[in-house]
Design an enzyme around this catalytic site. Sequence first.
Site, PDB file in Angstrom:
ATOM      1  N   TYR A   1       4.717 -18.070   8.455  1.00 38.39           N
ATOM      2  CA  TYR A   1       5.950 -18.208   7.692  1.00 38.39           C
ATOM      3  C   TYR A   1       7.163 -18.083   8.623  1.00 38.39           C
ATOM      4  CZ  TYR A   1       2.611 -18.073   3.946  1.00 38.39           C
ATOM      5  OH  TYR A   1       1.536 -18.364   3.149  1.00 38.39           O
TER       6      TYR A   1
ATOM      7  N   GLN B   1       6.689  -6.293   0.076  1.00 38.71           N
ATOM      8  CA  GLN B   1       6.792  -7.144   1.266  1.00 38.71           C
ATOM      9  C   GLN B   1       7.844  -8.221   1.002  1.00 38.71           C
ATOM     10  OE1 GLN B   1       3.797 -10.217   2.149  1.00 38.71           O
ATOM     11  NE2 GLN B   1       3.486  -9.219   4.131  1.00 38.71           N
TER      12      GLN B   1
ATOM     13  N   LEU C   1     -11.183  -7.611   6.024  1.00 37.11           N
ATOM     14  CA  LEU C   1     -12.597  -7.293   5.791  1.00 37.11           C
ATOM     15  C   LEU C   1     -12.935  -5.837   6.099  1.00 37.11           C
ATOM     16  CD1 LEU C   1     -14.717 -10.466   6.666  1.00 37.11           C
ATOM     17  CD2 LEU C   1     -14.124  -9.523   4.428  1.00 37.11           C
TER      18      LEU C   1
ATOM     19  N   PRO D   1      -0.519  -6.707   0.506  1.00 38.33           N
ATOM     20  CA  PRO D   1       0.156  -7.661  -0.396  1.00 38.33           C
ATOM     21  C   PRO D   1      -0.731  -8.849  -0.762  1.00 38.33           C
ATOM     22  CG  PRO D   1       1.347  -7.418   1.717  1.00 38.33           C
ATOM     23  CD  PRO D   1       0.175  -6.520   1.780  1.00 38.33           C
TER      24      PRO D   1
HETATM   25  C1  FMN Z   1      -4.979 -13.424  -3.259  1.00 37.68           C
HETATM   26  C2  FMN Z   1      -4.387 -13.096  -1.915  1.00 37.68           C
HETATM   27  C3  FMN Z   1      -3.015 -13.181  -1.723  1.00 37.68           C
HETATM   28  C4  FMN Z   1      -2.444 -12.796  -0.503  1.00 37.68           C
HETATM   29  N1  FMN Z   1      -1.084 -12.754  -0.391  1.00 37.68           N
HETATM   30  C5  FMN Z   1      -0.536 -12.226   0.725  1.00 37.68           C
HETATM   31  C6  FMN Z   1       0.861 -11.978   0.793  1.00 37.68           C
HETATM   32  O1  FMN Z   1       1.614 -12.129  -0.169  1.00 37.68           O
HETATM   33  N2  FMN Z   1       1.360 -11.523   1.979  1.00 37.68           N
HETATM   34  C7  FMN Z   1       0.547 -11.267   3.053  1.00 37.68           C
HETATM   35  O2  FMN Z   1       1.047 -10.853   4.103  1.00 37.68           O
HETATM   36  N3  FMN Z   1      -0.773 -11.446   2.981  1.00 37.68           N
HETATM   37  C8  FMN Z   1      -1.341 -11.886   1.841  1.00 37.68           C
HETATM   38  N4  FMN Z   1      -2.692 -11.980   1.751  1.00 37.68           N
HETATM   39  C9  FMN Z   1      -3.514 -11.467   2.852  1.00 37.68           C
HETATM   40  C10 FMN Z   1      -3.972 -10.027   2.557  1.00 37.68           C
HETATM   41  O3  FMN Z   1      -2.886  -9.144   2.435  1.00 37.68           O
HETATM   42  C11 FMN Z   1      -4.942  -9.512   3.638  1.00 37.68           C
HETATM   43  O4  FMN Z   1      -4.231  -9.394   4.846  1.00 37.68           O
HETATM   44  C12 FMN Z   1      -6.138 -10.440   3.851  1.00 37.68           C
HETATM   45  O5  FMN Z   1      -6.667 -10.867   2.615  1.00 37.68           O
HETATM   46  C13 FMN Z   1      -7.245  -9.743   4.641  1.00 37.68           C
HETATM   47  O6  FMN Z   1      -7.662  -8.564   3.996  1.00 37.68           O
HETATM   48  P1  FMN Z   1      -9.013  -8.499   3.083  1.00 37.68           P
HETATM   49  O7  FMN Z   1     -10.150  -8.960   3.940  1.00 37.68           O
HETATM   50  O8  FMN Z   1      -9.112  -7.045   2.699  1.00 37.68           O
HETATM   51  O9  FMN Z   1      -8.830  -9.403   1.910  1.00 37.68           O
HETATM   52  C14 FMN Z   1      -3.276 -12.380   0.549  1.00 37.68           C
HETATM   53  C15 FMN Z   1      -4.657 -12.360   0.372  1.00 37.68           C
HETATM   54  C16 FMN Z   1      -5.217 -12.688  -0.850  1.00 37.68           C
HETATM   55  C17 FMN Z   1      -6.701 -12.589  -1.018  1.00 37.68           C
END
Ligand code: FMN
Length: 394
Positions: free
Chosen positions: A185, A98, A307, A22
């Site tokens: 949250y 979500q 990551l 998400p």
């Molecule tokens: C633009 C953005 C918005 C995000 N919004 C949410 C969200 O709505 N709910 C959530 O649980 N995590 C949110 N996250 C966290 C991501 O789902 C993810 O867990 C986190 O970025 C780590 O993964 P990555 O390294 O692949 O980016 C968000 C991350 C980004 C970059």
Amino acid sequence: MRLFSSFACRDVRARNRIVASPMCQYGSVDGRLTDWHLAHLGRLGIGGAGIVFVEETAVAATGRKTHACAGLWDDDQVPSFRRVAALLDGVGAVPAIQLGHAGRRASTHEARRDWAPLRDSDRAAGLPPWRAVGPSPVPVDPGWPVPAALTPAGIDDLVRAWAAAASRAVAAGFRIVEIHGAHGYLLHQFLSPVTNRRTDGYGGSRPARMRLAVEVTEAVRAALPAGVPLFFRVSCVDGRGGAWSLEDTVELARVLRSRGVDVVDCSSGGIAGDSAMPLLRRVPGYQVEFAHAVRRRAGVATMAVGLITEPRQAQAVLDSGACDLVGLARELLVRGDWPHAAAVELGEPAPYDLLPPAYAFRLRRRDTVARMPLNDPEAAGDPTEDELRVLDST
Ligand SMILES: Cc1cc2nc3c(=O)[nH]c(=O)nc-3n(C[C@H](O)[C@H](O)[C@H](O)COP(=O)(O)O)c2cc1C
């Protein structure tokens, strides 16, 4: 190859184990999704992800972080979500959503501005602040507004709001629902003693702090058809100054599993200070060890996220037995077709199968034509039935 093996859970079968995690876009209007969400999420589905999550969607208007957050607290919001779910279904991705409540982190500016609390002075710009709620009157940081402690009646209302939002999500066509219990949250605020100072049945001991998460899970599970998988995102450890530990998470995961949670989505951090502040060194796969511990010790399927950016890394994470699904967020922002590209890189036999037929046909055809010696169409290999049909008609 495990990355591209299907993932089956209840009545859902995803075409692979790649999940678009998400990502809040701060592009909603009165909680409704917009054309931007269609483009953004559609792109991720078109790129081949098995499951695509709609961002955190508030179960109550006051549970939004910002005025631009998504929400499903009203039946009128359902059609905007239905468009997204239908689009994702149409391109072969499982539409997932979500549900969340920001608790004391509600009523703020967007992340890309400064994530600061809204003030009365923001009214002039059409962004009136509202009173946030939480387990206890503990502000996010000194100088932040003090949230109102939820009363037992307020808690009951919220549990019902979660269930109602879950029903709306199903009515909109979503086939997986995730409860957001992470990132500082509301549900995380109840779990962590940093933010939960209650002395009633919702605070104090670990089971009491877990009670709201469990009640919400039971209510959402009861609102979902039996065939719809339920995920729960947890911060496996708190952020700065944290007190919620991996041990606590394993225990929570055991309880959630017994209440019908199918997948624990293992994230971390966010209880205090800036919810994006790193607690763990941001090395590749920095949260995978949490997913592994939860999977092994709680006996529940997990999703690893954080990551995971390279196909071989994603495959290795799955092969290690750490998780059942890999979640990607930021990498998909630059490489929406990451799943397809990963299939090519890892030598999957039919990588175009991940793309919509309108793309796949032309790309297969391009490869066939590239193999043809000049003036010798016979040597190109037998065209498929589909190719013959289109060659005849174009
Ligand atoms: C633009 C953005 C918005 C995000 N919004 C949410 C969200 O709505 N709910 C959530 O649980 N995590 C949110 N996250 C966290 C991501 O789902 C993810 O867990 C986190 O970025 C780590 O993964 P990555 O390294 O692949 O980016 C968000 C991350 C980004 C970059």
